[in-house]
Design an enzyme around this catalytic site. Structure first.
Site, PDB file in Angstrom:
ATOM      1  N   HIS A 187      41.555  40.459  39.053  1.00 47.65           N
ATOM      2  CA  HIS A 187      40.199  40.363  38.654  1.00 47.65           C
ATOM      3  C   HIS A 187      38.893  40.504  39.123  1.00 47.65           C
ATOM      4  O   HIS A 187      38.111  39.920  39.522  1.00 47.65           O
ATOM      5  CB  HIS A 187      40.194  38.854  38.786  1.00 47.65           C
ATOM      6  CG  HIS A 187      40.684  38.143  40.403  1.00 47.65           C
ATOM      7  ND1 HIS A 187      41.547  37.897  40.394  1.00 47.65           N
ATOM      8  CD2 HIS A 187      39.337  37.445  41.514  1.00 47.65           C
ATOM      9  CE1 HIS A 187      41.791  37.558  41.854  1.00 47.65           C
ATOM     10  NE2 HIS A 187      40.116  37.200  42.794  1.00 47.65           N
ATOM     11  N   ASP A 208      47.712  40.093  37.776  1.00 50.67           N
ATOM     12  CA  ASP A 208      45.763  40.128  37.801  1.00 50.67           C
ATOM     13  C   ASP A 208      46.288  41.053  38.977  1.00 50.67           C
ATOM     14  O   ASP A 208      46.530  40.966  40.656  1.00 50.67           O
ATOM     15  CB  ASP A 208      45.910  39.243  38.630  1.00 50.67           C
ATOM     16  CG  ASP A 208      44.895  38.491  39.636  1.00 50.67           C
ATOM     17  OD1 ASP A 208      44.099  39.459  39.363  1.00 50.67           O
ATOM     18  OD2 ASP A 208      44.478  37.815  40.239  1.00 50.67           O
ATOM     19  N   GLY A 260      37.312  35.384  48.795  1.00 50.83           N
ATOM     20  CA  GLY A 260      37.109  36.618  49.489  1.00 50.83           C
ATOM     21  C   GLY A 260      38.912  37.104  49.774  1.00 50.83           C
ATOM     22  O   GLY A 260      38.353  38.480  49.897  1.00 50.83           O
TER      23      GLY A 260
END
Length: 284
Positions: free
Chosen positions: A128, A158, A236
């Site tokens: 992502h 992912d 983050g």
């Protein structure tokens, strides 16, 4: 009372010639539903499911974004699957944000592992993240080029790859805020394993593996086969490594989770072995 031989013979004949009649006297019982098959139909954002080793049962987990009407429907699904329904605070999401780390397209993520194919070196991070940009940088001002996206798999998986094009050292190590931990190899997670993760937002956090082969329904897509831990993370931290500090073994890269590092949380990781196998990569 003794049954006569004749009566016994008649009963035997009836059972032999009319089995349907005998079976009709026994109520039909529906075969129990396969829990995984039932839960695999759930597509509600903010949910995850998988086997919970603590209870020995399949568990359907919902976050704070699941509306009351959806929760009612999901409770019925859990009942049909014979699964536990559990609510966890916060919002289940991929952990991506603007700020420091590795940068691309206004997104900030964490580097997961340095890997190579022959003499070509790559960054592994979350898919992502790599979906957000084709060019990635090593600084927030986006003046130091890290490399170029060469692969991205999200959703379903992912993970993604960034090929190094800049003149940046790329050791096989985890940054431990401060310091470096050498990574010697890749491994497979197991329930109860003591693990840590590293990310640019919250640094190093440690905990244990609480689930394997978990399915997560983000608002942006469904991801399968993830590792679950009780370690917190925040936006983050996505893409950062899950590792065993005592052996220098990397197990996965952070996909997402719920909660935060103030109140606590749950996090999910893409197994690193799957990424290495998908692209024919090795650790340096």
């Amino acid at each position: 009372m003794r049954r006569s031989p004749l009566a016994a013979l008649v009963l035997t004949v009836l059972l032999l010639v009319a089995p349907g009649a005998a079976q009709a006297a026994v109520p039909d019982r529906a075969a129990p539903a396969d829990p995984a098959a039932v839960l695999s139909q759930v597509r509600t954002a903010g949910t995850s499911w998988g086997h919970d080793p603590a209870s020995g049962r399949m568990t359907l987990t919902v976050d704070d974004t699941v509306a009351p009407a959806e929760l009612t429907a999901l409770r019925a699904v859990a009942d049909r699957a014979g699964a536990l329904l559990r609510r966890e605070p916060g919002t289940l999401r991929p952990l991506i944000a603007a700020g420091q780390g590795i940068y691309g397209g206004g997104a900030r993520c964490s580097l997961g592992a340095n890997v190579r194919s022959g003499s070509t070196y790559y960054v592994v991070t979350a898919g992502h993240c790599t979906n957000a940009a084709s060019t990635w940088y090593a600084d927030s001002a986006q003046t130091t080029v890290l490399g170029t996206r060469t692969a991205s798999s999200y959703p379903t998986n992912d993970y993604g790859l960034i090929r190094y094009t800049g003149r940046i050292a790329h050791p096989s190590a985890v940054y431990t805020y401060p310091g470096l931990l050498t990574i010697y190899g890749a491994g497979n997670a197991y329930i109860g394993q003591a693990v840590c993760r590293s990310g640019v937002t919250t640094g190093v956090r440690c905990g244990t593996v609480t689930g394997l082969n978990q399915t997560v329904n983000y608002a942006t897509g469904v991801i399968y086969g993830l590792i679950r831990t009780n370690i917190c993370a925040e936006p983050g931290d996505s893409g950062g490594p899950l590792y065993v500090a005592s052996t220098g073994t990397i197990l996965g890269i952070l996909s997402g989770g719920s909660g935060n590092c103030t109140a606590g949380g749950t996090t999910f990781y893409q197994p690193i072995s799957e990424v290495l196998a998908a692209y024919g990569l090795t650790l340096p």
